[in-house]
Design a protein around this motif. Structure first.
Motif, PDB file in Angstrom:
ATOM      1  N   THR A 251     -11.767  -6.294   7.628  1.00 13.73           N
ATOM      2  CA  THR A 251     -10.657  -6.444   6.689  1.00 13.73           C
ATOM      3  C   THR A 251     -11.200  -6.499   5.265  1.00 13.73           C
ATOM      4  OG1 THR A 251      -9.377  -7.661   8.325  1.00 13.73           O
ATOM      5  CG2 THR A 251      -8.706  -7.886   6.039  1.00 13.73           C
ATOM      6  N   GLN A 255      -6.503  -5.745   1.500  1.00 10.72           N
ATOM      7  CA  GLN A 255      -5.580  -5.981   2.608  1.00 10.72           C
ATOM      8  C   GLN A 255      -5.172  -7.447   2.674  1.00 10.72           C
ATOM      9  OE1 GLN A 255      -7.401  -4.442   6.179  1.00 10.72           O
ATOM     10  NE2 GLN A 255      -8.218  -2.690   5.075  1.00 10.72           N
ATOM     11  N   THR A 256      -6.128  -8.344   2.466  1.00  5.09           N
ATOM     12  CA  THR A 256      -5.834  -9.774   2.507  1.00  5.09           C
ATOM     13  C   THR A 256      -4.868 -10.173   1.399  1.00  5.09           C
ATOM     14  OG1 THR A 256      -8.034 -10.185   3.423  1.00  5.09           O
ATOM     15  CG2 THR A 256      -6.879 -12.059   2.492  1.00  5.09           C
ATOM     16  N   ALA A 259      -1.298  -9.001   2.281  1.00  9.64           N
ATOM     17  CA  ALA A 259      -0.676  -9.854   3.296  1.00  9.64           C
ATOM     18  C   ALA A 259      -0.241 -11.188   2.690  1.00  9.64           C
ATOM     19  CB  ALA A 259      -1.652 -10.080   4.446  1.00  9.64           C
ATOM     20  N   GLN A 281      -1.404  -4.356   7.891  1.00  7.23           N
ATOM     21  CA  GLN A 281      -0.765  -5.367   8.720  1.00  7.23           C
ATOM     22  C   GLN A 281       0.614  -4.939   9.187  1.00  7.23           C
ATOM     23  OE1 GLN A 281      -0.380  -9.318   7.045  1.00  7.23           O
ATOM     24  NE2 GLN A 281       1.271  -9.855   8.432  1.00  7.23           N
ATOM     25  N   THR A 282       1.444  -4.441   8.261  1.00  4.03           N
ATOM     26  CA  THR A 282       2.830  -4.142   8.603  1.00  4.03           C
ATOM     27  C   THR A 282       2.974  -2.916   9.500  1.00  4.03           C
ATOM     28  OG1 THR A 282       3.100  -2.796   6.606  1.00  4.03           O
ATOM     29  CG2 THR A 282       3.633  -5.140   6.434  1.00  4.03           C
ATOM     30  N   GLN A 285      -1.625  -2.853  12.417  1.00  2.00           N
ATOM     31  CA  GLN A 285      -1.839  -4.014  13.265  1.00  2.00           C
ATOM     32  C   GLN A 285      -0.610  -4.366  14.082  1.00  2.00           C
ATOM     33  OE1 GLN A 285      -3.196  -7.156  10.671  1.00  2.00           O
ATOM     34  NE2 GLN A 285      -5.213  -6.246  10.379  1.00  2.00           N
ATOM     35  N   THR A 286       0.557  -4.117  13.535  1.00  2.00           N
ATOM     36  CA  THR A 286       1.795  -4.506  14.212  1.00  2.00           C
ATOM     37  C   THR A 286       2.260  -3.478  15.226  1.00  2.00           C
ATOM     38  OG1 THR A 286       2.481  -5.704  12.222  1.00  2.00           O
ATOM     39  CG2 THR A 286       4.190  -5.200  13.848  1.00  2.00           C
ATOM     40  N   PRO A 373       1.766 -14.353   9.361  1.00  2.00           N
ATOM     41  CA  PRO A 373       0.443 -14.039   9.932  1.00  2.00           C
ATOM     42  C   PRO A 373       0.550 -13.739  11.426  1.00  2.00           C
ATOM     43  CG  PRO A 373       0.329 -15.985   8.525  1.00  2.00           C
ATOM     44  CD  PRO A 373       1.783 -15.663   8.691  1.00  2.00           C
ATOM     45  N   LEU A 374      -0.198 -12.752  11.866  1.00  2.00           N
ATOM     46  CA  LEU A 374      -0.176 -12.351  13.270  1.00  2.00           C
ATOM     47  C   LEU A 374      -1.224 -13.151  14.024  1.00  2.00           C
ATOM     48  CD1 LEU A 374       0.041  -8.485  12.699  1.00  2.00           C
ATOM     49  CD2 LEU A 374       1.918 -10.109  13.034  1.00  2.00           C
ATOM     50  N   GLY A 387       6.145 -11.522  13.870  1.00  2.00           N
ATOM     51  CA  GLY A 387       5.747 -11.326  12.479  1.00  2.00           C
ATOM     52  C   GLY A 387       6.900 -11.059  11.542  1.00  2.00           C
TER      53      GLY A 387
END
Length: 437
Positions: A251, A255-256, A259, A281-282, A285-286, A373-374, A387
Protein backbone atom coordinates in the motif's frame (compact mmCIF):
# COMPACT_ATOMS: atom_id res chain seq x y z
CA UNK A 1 -18.38 -17.19 -33.97
CA UNK A 2 -18.77 -20.39 -31.96
CA UNK A 3 -16.29 -22.24 -34.22
CA UNK A 4 -13.77 -19.40 -33.89
CA UNK A 5 -13.97 -19.50 -30.09
CA UNK A 6 -13.71 -23.31 -30.14
CA UNK A 7 -10.57 -23.14 -32.29
CA UNK A 8 -9.04 -20.42 -30.09
CA UNK A 9 -9.73 -22.52 -27.02
CA UNK A 10 -8.05 -25.58 -28.49
CA UNK A 11 -5.10 -23.48 -29.65
CA UNK A 12 -4.60 -22.08 -26.12
CA UNK A 13 -4.88 -25.56 -24.59
CA UNK A 14 -2.32 -26.91 -27.07
CA UNK A 15 0.11 -24.14 -26.20
CA UNK A 16 -0.45 -24.76 -22.49
CA UNK A 17 0.20 -28.48 -22.99
CA UNK A 18 3.46 -27.76 -24.78
CA UNK A 19 4.47 -25.26 -22.08
CA UNK A 20 3.88 -27.74 -19.27
CA UNK A 21 6.02 -30.37 -20.99
CA UNK A 22 9.09 -28.09 -20.89
CA UNK A 23 11.77 -29.31 -18.50
CA UNK A 24 11.98 -25.97 -16.70
CA UNK A 25 8.23 -25.84 -16.12
CA UNK A 26 8.05 -29.46 -14.96
CA UNK A 27 10.73 -28.71 -12.36
CA UNK A 28 8.74 -25.68 -11.17
CA UNK A 29 5.49 -27.65 -10.89
CA UNK A 30 7.20 -30.45 -8.97
CA UNK A 31 8.72 -27.94 -6.55
CA UNK A 32 5.37 -26.19 -5.99
CA UNK A 33 3.76 -29.53 -5.13
CA UNK A 34 6.51 -30.26 -2.60
CA UNK A 35 6.09 -26.96 -0.72
CA UNK A 36 2.27 -26.89 -0.85
CA UNK A 37 1.85 -28.24 2.73
CA UNK A 38 4.10 -25.45 4.04
CA UNK A 39 2.14 -22.84 2.09
CA UNK A 40 -1.15 -24.19 3.45
CA UNK A 41 0.16 -24.22 7.02
CA UNK A 42 1.55 -20.69 6.70
CA UNK A 43 -1.73 -19.41 5.23
CA UNK A 44 -3.81 -20.88 8.04
CA UNK A 45 -1.47 -19.39 10.64
CA UNK A 46 -1.60 -16.00 8.87
CA UNK A 47 -5.39 -16.17 8.71
CA UNK A 48 -5.70 -16.82 12.44
CA UNK A 49 -3.19 -14.08 13.31
CA UNK A 50 -4.64 -11.35 11.11
CA UNK A 51 -8.30 -12.37 11.28
CA UNK A 52 -8.68 -13.55 14.88
CA UNK A 53 -5.84 -12.17 16.99
CA UNK A 54 -5.25 -8.61 15.76
CA UNK A 55 -7.67 -5.68 16.37
CA UNK A 56 -8.09 -5.08 12.62
CA UNK A 57 -9.30 -8.64 12.05
CA UNK A 58 -12.91 -9.43 11.13
CA UNK A 59 -13.38 -12.22 13.64
CA UNK A 60 -11.53 -10.31 16.35
CA UNK A 61 -14.08 -7.52 16.02
CA UNK A 62 -17.24 -9.59 15.53
CA UNK A 63 -16.53 -12.31 18.11
CA UNK A 64 -14.82 -10.05 20.68
CA UNK A 65 -11.81 -12.30 20.95
CA UNK A 66 -10.14 -10.11 23.59
CA UNK A 67 -12.89 -11.05 26.07
CA UNK A 68 -12.42 -14.82 25.94
CA UNK A 69 -8.78 -15.31 24.90
CA UNK A 70 -6.54 -14.04 27.74
CA UNK A 71 -3.38 -15.50 26.18
CA UNK A 72 -4.00 -13.80 22.85
CA UNK A 73 -0.60 -12.06 22.71
CA UNK A 74 1.31 -15.25 23.51
CA UNK A 75 -0.74 -17.24 20.99
CA UNK A 76 -0.11 -14.58 18.36
CA UNK A 77 3.64 -14.79 18.94
CA UNK A 78 3.62 -18.57 18.60
CA UNK A 79 1.57 -18.50 15.41
CA UNK A 80 3.75 -15.73 14.00
CA UNK A 81 6.79 -17.96 14.46
CA UNK A 82 4.91 -20.78 12.73
CA UNK A 83 3.79 -18.54 9.86
CA UNK A 84 7.21 -17.00 9.26
CA UNK A 85 8.91 -20.37 9.56
CA UNK A 86 6.55 -22.16 7.18
CA UNK A 87 6.50 -19.46 4.51
CA UNK A 88 10.23 -18.74 4.81
CA UNK A 89 11.05 -22.44 4.59
CA UNK A 90 8.76 -22.72 1.56
CA UNK A 91 10.71 -19.95 -0.22
CA UNK A 92 14.02 -21.56 0.69
CA UNK A 93 12.65 -24.98 -0.22
CA UNK A 94 11.54 -23.80 -3.64
CA UNK A 95 15.07 -22.67 -4.46
CA UNK A 96 16.47 -26.02 -3.31
CA UNK A 97 13.86 -28.26 -4.94
CA UNK A 98 13.73 -26.43 -8.29
CA UNK A 99 17.51 -26.64 -8.61
CA UNK A 100 17.42 -30.30 -7.51
CA UNK A 101 14.85 -31.30 -10.14
CA UNK A 102 16.55 -29.37 -12.92
CA UNK A 103 19.82 -31.22 -12.33
CA UNK A 104 17.96 -34.50 -11.91
CA UNK A 105 16.79 -34.17 -15.51
CA UNK A 106 20.36 -34.35 -16.84
CA UNK A 107 22.11 -36.75 -14.44
CA UNK A 108 21.24 -39.67 -12.18
CA UNK A 109 23.93 -38.71 -9.68
CA UNK A 110 22.24 -38.01 -6.37
CA UNK A 111 25.35 -36.15 -5.23
CA UNK A 112 25.00 -33.70 -8.12
CA UNK A 113 21.30 -33.22 -7.48
CA UNK A 114 21.73 -32.53 -3.76
CA UNK A 115 24.74 -30.29 -4.30
CA UNK A 116 22.81 -28.14 -6.77
CA UNK A 117 19.89 -27.86 -4.37
CA UNK A 118 22.08 -26.85 -1.44
CA UNK A 119 23.87 -24.24 -3.56
CA UNK A 120 20.53 -22.69 -4.48
CA UNK A 121 19.46 -22.55 -0.84
CA UNK A 122 22.80 -21.01 0.14
CA UNK A 123 22.49 -18.42 -2.62
CA UNK A 124 19.05 -17.28 -1.47
CA UNK A 125 20.18 -17.06 2.13
CA UNK A 126 23.43 -15.19 1.53
CA UNK A 127 21.96 -12.44 -0.64
CA UNK A 128 19.26 -11.74 1.95
CA UNK A 129 21.14 -10.00 4.75
CA UNK A 130 19.92 -7.68 7.48
CA UNK A 131 21.66 -4.34 6.83
CA UNK A 132 21.22 -3.29 10.48
CA UNK A 133 23.65 -6.04 11.48
CA UNK A 134 26.40 -4.68 9.22
CA UNK A 135 28.10 -2.74 11.97
CA UNK A 136 31.75 -2.95 13.12
CA UNK A 137 32.45 -5.90 15.38
CA UNK A 138 29.08 -7.51 14.57
CA UNK A 139 28.50 -10.71 12.65
CA UNK A 140 26.17 -10.22 9.64
CA UNK A 141 22.69 -11.57 10.27
CA UNK A 142 21.79 -13.79 7.35
CA UNK A 143 18.03 -14.08 6.95
CA UNK A 144 15.90 -16.91 5.65
CA UNK A 145 12.51 -16.49 7.32
CA UNK A 146 11.73 -12.84 6.54
CA UNK A 147 10.82 -13.11 2.86
CA UNK A 148 7.09 -13.47 3.37
CA UNK A 149 4.76 -14.30 0.50
CA UNK A 150 6.87 -12.37 -2.00
CA UNK A 151 9.67 -14.85 -1.30
CA UNK A 152 7.91 -17.48 -3.44
CA UNK A 153 9.04 -15.65 -6.57
CA UNK A 154 12.55 -15.17 -5.15
CA UNK A 155 12.84 -18.91 -4.46
CA UNK A 156 11.69 -19.84 -7.95
CA UNK A 157 14.08 -17.41 -9.65
CA UNK A 158 17.11 -18.46 -7.58
CA UNK A 159 16.30 -22.15 -8.11
CA UNK A 160 16.09 -21.67 -11.87
CA UNK A 161 19.29 -19.66 -12.02
CA UNK A 162 21.45 -21.98 -9.92
CA UNK A 163 19.92 -25.17 -11.33
CA UNK A 164 20.56 -24.15 -14.92
CA UNK A 165 24.12 -23.04 -14.18
CA UNK A 166 24.80 -26.40 -12.54
CA UNK A 167 23.26 -28.20 -15.52
CA UNK A 168 25.74 -26.44 -17.77
CA UNK A 169 28.55 -27.69 -15.57
CA UNK A 170 27.24 -31.26 -15.71
CA UNK A 171 26.99 -31.18 -19.49
CA UNK A 172 30.53 -29.83 -19.84
CA UNK A 173 31.89 -32.38 -17.36
CA UNK A 174 29.99 -35.42 -18.60
CA UNK A 175 32.56 -38.18 -18.08
CA UNK A 176 30.98 -41.04 -16.07
CA UNK A 177 34.39 -41.77 -14.51
CA UNK A 178 34.22 -38.45 -12.64
CA UNK A 179 30.84 -39.05 -10.98
CA UNK A 180 32.37 -38.62 -7.51
CA UNK A 181 34.79 -35.81 -8.28
CA UNK A 182 32.32 -33.69 -10.26
CA UNK A 183 29.88 -32.72 -7.45
CA UNK A 184 32.78 -31.96 -5.12
CA UNK A 185 34.42 -29.70 -7.71
CA UNK A 186 31.25 -28.02 -8.96
CA UNK A 187 29.98 -27.58 -5.42
CA UNK A 188 33.24 -25.94 -4.32
CA UNK A 189 33.34 -23.65 -7.35
CA UNK A 190 29.66 -22.82 -6.89
CA UNK A 191 30.23 -22.02 -3.22
CA UNK A 192 33.05 -19.67 -4.11
CA UNK A 193 30.85 -18.01 -6.72
CA UNK A 194 28.03 -17.55 -4.20
CA UNK A 195 30.50 -16.13 -1.66
CA UNK A 196 31.77 -13.66 -4.26
CA UNK A 197 28.26 -12.51 -5.15
CA UNK A 198 27.24 -12.12 -1.52
CA UNK A 199 30.46 -10.25 -0.77
CA UNK A 200 29.74 -7.83 -3.58
CA UNK A 201 26.22 -7.43 -2.23
CA UNK A 202 27.63 -6.53 1.18
CA UNK A 203 30.04 -3.96 -0.27
CA UNK A 204 27.19 -2.34 -2.21
CA UNK A 205 25.38 -1.27 1.01
CA UNK A 206 22.65 -3.89 0.68
CA UNK A 207 19.12 -4.09 1.88
CA UNK A 208 16.97 -7.15 2.36
CA UNK A 209 15.46 -8.85 -0.66
CA UNK A 210 12.00 -8.23 0.74
CA UNK A 211 12.61 -4.48 1.20
CA UNK A 212 14.09 -4.17 -2.29
CA UNK A 213 11.16 -6.02 -3.82
CA UNK A 214 8.55 -3.90 -2.03
CA UNK A 215 10.33 -0.68 -3.03
CA UNK A 216 10.37 -1.80 -6.67
CA UNK A 217 6.68 -2.66 -6.60
CA UNK A 218 5.67 0.71 -5.14
CA UNK A 219 7.11 2.66 -8.07
CA UNK A 220 4.12 2.28 -10.47
CA UNK A 221 1.48 2.22 -7.72
CA UNK A 222 1.46 5.85 -6.60
CA UNK A 223 -2.24 6.75 -6.49
CA UNK A 224 -4.58 5.29 -9.12
CA UNK A 225 -7.85 7.25 -9.18
CA UNK A 226 -9.45 6.61 -12.59
CA UNK A 227 -10.64 3.56 -14.47
CA UNK A 228 -7.54 3.41 -16.67
CA UNK A 229 -5.17 3.60 -13.73
CA UNK A 230 -7.19 1.10 -11.71
CA UNK A 231 -7.27 -1.29 -14.69
CA UNK A 232 -3.50 -1.00 -15.03
CA UNK A 233 -3.13 -1.57 -11.30
CA UNK A 234 -5.31 -4.68 -11.55
CA UNK A 235 -3.36 -6.06 -14.51
CA UNK A 236 -0.05 -5.46 -12.72
CA UNK A 237 -1.39 -7.12 -9.60
CA UNK A 238 -2.55 -10.13 -11.62
CA UNK A 239 0.71 -10.40 -13.54
CA UNK A 240 2.81 -10.29 -10.37
CA UNK A 241 0.53 -12.86 -8.73
CA UNK A 242 0.92 -15.16 -11.74
CA UNK A 243 4.70 -14.81 -11.47
CA UNK A 244 4.63 -15.84 -7.81
CA UNK A 245 4.34 -12.58 -5.87
CA UNK A 246 1.64 -13.84 -3.53
CA UNK A 247 -0.14 -11.59 -1.07
CA UNK A 248 -1.39 -8.07 -1.62
CA UNK A 249 0.75 -5.45 -3.34
CA UNK A 250 2.27 -2.88 -0.96
CA UNK A 251 0.00 0.00 0.00
CA UNK A 252 1.30 3.45 -0.91
CA UNK A 253 0.92 6.66 1.09
CA UNK A 254 -1.45 8.08 -1.53
CA UNK A 255 -3.85 5.16 -1.13
CA UNK A 256 -3.79 5.51 2.66
CA UNK A 257 -4.52 9.24 2.47
CA UNK A 258 -7.46 8.69 0.09
CA UNK A 259 -8.98 6.03 2.39
CA UNK A 260 -8.59 8.35 5.40
CA UNK A 261 -10.23 11.28 3.59
CA UNK A 262 -13.15 9.10 2.47
CA UNK A 263 -13.73 7.89 6.03
CA UNK A 264 -13.52 11.42 7.44
CA UNK A 265 -16.05 12.66 4.85
CA UNK A 266 -18.56 9.97 5.80
CA UNK A 267 -18.15 10.44 9.54
CA UNK A 268 -18.44 14.23 9.28
CA UNK A 269 -21.54 14.41 7.12
CA UNK A 270 -25.09 13.09 7.17
CA UNK A 271 -24.83 12.21 3.48
CA UNK A 272 -22.74 9.34 2.11
CA UNK A 273 -20.47 11.34 -0.18
CA UNK A 274 -16.77 10.61 -0.50
CA UNK A 275 -14.13 12.76 -2.23
CA UNK A 276 -12.40 9.79 -3.87
CA UNK A 277 -14.92 7.47 -5.53
CA UNK A 278 -12.54 5.37 -7.62
CA UNK A 279 -9.62 4.14 -5.52
CA UNK A 280 -7.87 0.87 -4.80
CA UNK A 281 -10.01 0.39 -1.70
CA UNK A 282 -13.38 1.29 -3.20
CA UNK A 283 -12.90 -0.77 -6.37
CA UNK A 284 -10.11 -3.35 -6.31
CA UNK A 285 -10.04 -4.37 -2.65
CA UNK A 286 -13.82 -4.35 -2.38
CA UNK A 287 -15.01 -5.82 -5.67
CA UNK A 288 -12.04 -7.36 -7.52
CA UNK A 289 -10.10 -9.24 -4.82
CA UNK A 290 -12.63 -11.61 -3.28
CA UNK A 291 -10.70 -14.59 -2.02
CA UNK A 292 -7.46 -12.70 -2.59
CA UNK A 293 -5.81 -11.04 -5.62
CA UNK A 294 -7.08 -12.48 -8.90
CA UNK A 295 -10.62 -13.12 -7.60
CA UNK A 296 -9.49 -16.43 -6.13
CA UNK A 297 -12.95 -17.10 -4.69
CA UNK A 298 -14.32 -17.21 -8.26
CA UNK A 299 -11.55 -19.64 -9.21
CA UNK A 300 -12.52 -21.83 -6.26
CA UNK A 301 -16.19 -21.83 -7.30
CA UNK A 302 -15.22 -22.71 -10.88
CA UNK A 303 -13.17 -25.67 -9.58
CA UNK A 304 -16.18 -27.00 -7.70
CA UNK A 305 -18.37 -26.55 -10.79
CA UNK A 306 -15.93 -28.52 -12.97
CA UNK A 307 -16.23 -32.12 -11.79
CA UNK A 308 -13.70 -33.66 -14.17
CA UNK A 309 -10.55 -33.38 -12.08
CA UNK A 310 -10.38 -34.93 -8.62
CA UNK A 311 -6.97 -33.38 -7.93
CA UNK A 312 -8.28 -29.87 -8.59
CA UNK A 313 -11.21 -30.40 -6.26
CA UNK A 314 -8.95 -31.82 -3.54
CA UNK A 315 -6.78 -28.71 -3.69
CA UNK A 316 -9.96 -26.63 -3.66
CA UNK A 317 -11.23 -28.23 -0.46
CA UNK A 318 -7.85 -27.86 1.23
CA UNK A 319 -7.74 -24.18 0.24
CA UNK A 320 -11.36 -23.41 1.16
CA UNK A 321 -10.81 -21.85 4.58
CA UNK A 322 -7.88 -19.60 3.56
CA UNK A 323 -9.67 -18.43 0.39
CA UNK A 324 -12.79 -17.52 2.36
CA UNK A 325 -10.50 -15.31 4.43
CA UNK A 326 -8.95 -13.80 1.26
CA UNK A 327 -5.67 -15.75 1.49
CA UNK A 328 -5.18 -17.26 -1.95
CA UNK A 329 -1.63 -18.68 -1.68
CA UNK A 330 -2.60 -22.38 -1.16
CA UNK A 331 -4.94 -22.35 -4.17
CA UNK A 332 -2.46 -20.64 -6.49
CA UNK A 333 0.41 -22.91 -5.43
CA UNK A 334 -1.58 -26.14 -5.22
CA UNK A 335 -3.14 -26.16 -8.69
CA UNK A 336 -0.74 -24.44 -9.56
CA UNK A 337 -1.79 -21.17 -11.18
CA UNK A 338 1.73 -19.75 -10.88
CA UNK A 339 3.51 -19.75 -14.26
CA UNK A 340 0.65 -21.61 -15.96
CA UNK A 341 -0.54 -19.72 -19.08
CA UNK A 342 -4.01 -21.24 -19.33
CA UNK A 343 -5.02 -20.16 -15.82
CA UNK A 344 -3.07 -16.93 -16.07
CA UNK A 345 -5.51 -15.56 -18.66
CA UNK A 346 -8.58 -15.49 -16.35
CA UNK A 347 -6.34 -14.38 -13.47
CA UNK A 348 -5.97 -11.13 -15.45
CA UNK A 349 -9.38 -10.96 -17.11
CA UNK A 350 -11.67 -11.72 -14.16
CA UNK A 351 -10.48 -8.86 -11.90
CA UNK A 352 -10.32 -6.52 -14.90
CA UNK A 353 -13.98 -7.21 -15.69
CA UNK A 354 -14.92 -6.62 -12.05
CA UNK A 355 -12.94 -3.35 -11.98
CA UNK A 356 -14.75 -2.15 -15.11
CA UNK A 357 -18.26 -2.96 -13.89
CA UNK A 358 -17.62 -1.62 -10.39
CA UNK A 359 -16.05 1.60 -11.68
CA UNK A 360 -19.10 2.18 -13.89
CA UNK A 361 -21.54 1.57 -11.03
CA UNK A 362 -19.60 3.85 -8.68
CA UNK A 363 -19.10 6.61 -11.23
CA UNK A 364 -22.87 6.78 -11.88
CA UNK A 365 -23.59 6.53 -8.11
CA UNK A 366 -25.62 3.37 -8.51
CA UNK A 367 -23.91 2.03 -5.40
CA UNK A 368 -22.23 3.90 -2.51
CA UNK A 369 -18.44 3.73 -2.32
CA UNK A 370 -16.93 1.86 0.60
CA UNK A 371 -15.52 4.20 3.22
CA UNK A 372 -15.26 2.17 6.41
CA UNK A 373 -11.98 0.26 6.92
CA UNK A 374 -12.13 -3.26 5.51
CA UNK A 375 -11.40 -5.72 8.30
CA UNK A 376 -8.82 -8.39 7.44
CA UNK A 377 -10.24 -11.83 6.54
CA UNK A 378 -13.78 -10.52 5.97
CA UNK A 379 -15.46 -12.98 3.55
CA UNK A 380 -15.16 -11.45 0.09
CA UNK A 381 -18.81 -10.76 -0.81
CA UNK A 382 -19.39 -8.99 2.53
CA UNK A 383 -16.61 -6.45 2.04
CA UNK A 384 -18.84 -4.16 0.02
CA UNK A 385 -21.80 -4.54 2.39
CA UNK A 386 -19.84 -3.76 5.55
CA UNK A 387 -17.59 -1.12 3.98
CA UNK A 388 -20.58 0.84 2.67
CA UNK A 389 -22.50 0.86 5.93
CA UNK A 390 -24.83 -2.01 5.03
CA UNK A 391 -25.83 -1.15 1.46
CA UNK A 392 -27.74 -3.97 -0.22
CA UNK A 393 -26.97 -2.47 -3.63
CA UNK A 394 -23.26 -2.79 -2.91
CA UNK A 395 -23.76 -6.42 -1.83
CA UNK A 396 -25.72 -7.13 -5.03
CA UNK A 397 -22.89 -5.66 -7.13
CA UNK A 398 -20.40 -7.87 -5.31
CA UNK A 399 -22.51 -10.96 -6.06
CA UNK A 400 -22.78 -9.97 -9.74
CA UNK A 401 -19.02 -9.52 -9.92
CA UNK A 402 -18.41 -12.90 -8.27
CA UNK A 403 -20.79 -14.63 -10.71
CA UNK A 404 -19.15 -12.91 -13.70
CA UNK A 405 -15.64 -13.81 -12.54
CA UNK A 406 -16.69 -17.43 -11.98
CA UNK A 407 -18.10 -17.57 -15.51
CA UNK A 408 -14.78 -16.24 -16.85
CA UNK A 409 -12.75 -18.80 -14.92
CA UNK A 410 -14.99 -21.78 -15.74
CA UNK A 411 -13.90 -22.60 -19.34
CA UNK A 412 -10.23 -22.14 -18.44
CA UNK A 413 -10.49 -24.42 -15.41
CA UNK A 414 -12.27 -26.98 -17.60
CA UNK A 415 -9.52 -26.69 -20.21
CA UNK A 416 -6.86 -27.06 -17.52
CA UNK A 417 -8.53 -30.26 -16.35
CA UNK A 418 -8.43 -31.59 -19.94
CA UNK A 419 -4.70 -30.82 -20.19
CA UNK A 420 -4.15 -32.58 -16.86
CA UNK A 421 -5.89 -35.70 -18.18
CA UNK A 422 -3.79 -35.65 -21.35
CA UNK A 423 -0.56 -35.36 -19.40
CA UNK A 424 -1.63 -38.11 -16.97
CA UNK A 425 -2.48 -40.47 -19.85
CA UNK A 426 0.87 -39.71 -21.48
CA UNK A 427 2.74 -40.41 -18.22
CA UNK A 428 0.84 -43.69 -17.83
CA UNK A 429 1.77 -44.78 -21.35
CA UNK A 430 5.42 -43.90 -20.74
CA UNK A 431 5.45 -45.88 -17.50
CA UNK A 432 3.91 -48.90 -19.25
CA UNK A 433 6.48 -48.67 -22.05
CA UNK A 434 9.33 -48.55 -19.50
CA UNK A 435 7.99 -51.64 -17.73
CA UNK A 436 7.72 -53.57 -20.98
CA UNK A 437 11.22 -52.54 -21.98
Amino acid sequence: MHKTMWRCGHWVMARDYQWRRLNQVMALNQALRVVFPLILLGSLADLVIRGWLTPTGYYYQTLHVENWCPQRARLEQGLLLLQNGAVGLASLGLAIVVSFYLVRQVTRSTDDQLTAGLLAGLTLQLVNVNPVSLQPHHAPAWLAMNLGWHGILAGLVVGLLVGNLYRIGVRIWSSPLDATLRPITLGSLGGLGVATVSGGWLLAAPFTVRAAFNAWLRLPLSFPTGWGQLASFSLLNGAMTWCGTLGALPTTSGQTVAATQNLAAVLGSAHWQVPHVLTVQTVIQTYASMGGPGMALALLLAIFLVRQNAAQRRIGWLSLVPVLGNFNAPLLVGLPVIWRPLLGIPLLLAPLACVSISSLALAFHWVPATAYPLAVSTPGPFLSFLGSGGSLRALLLAIVNLALATAIYYPFVKGDAAVDRRLAEEAKRDATSDELA
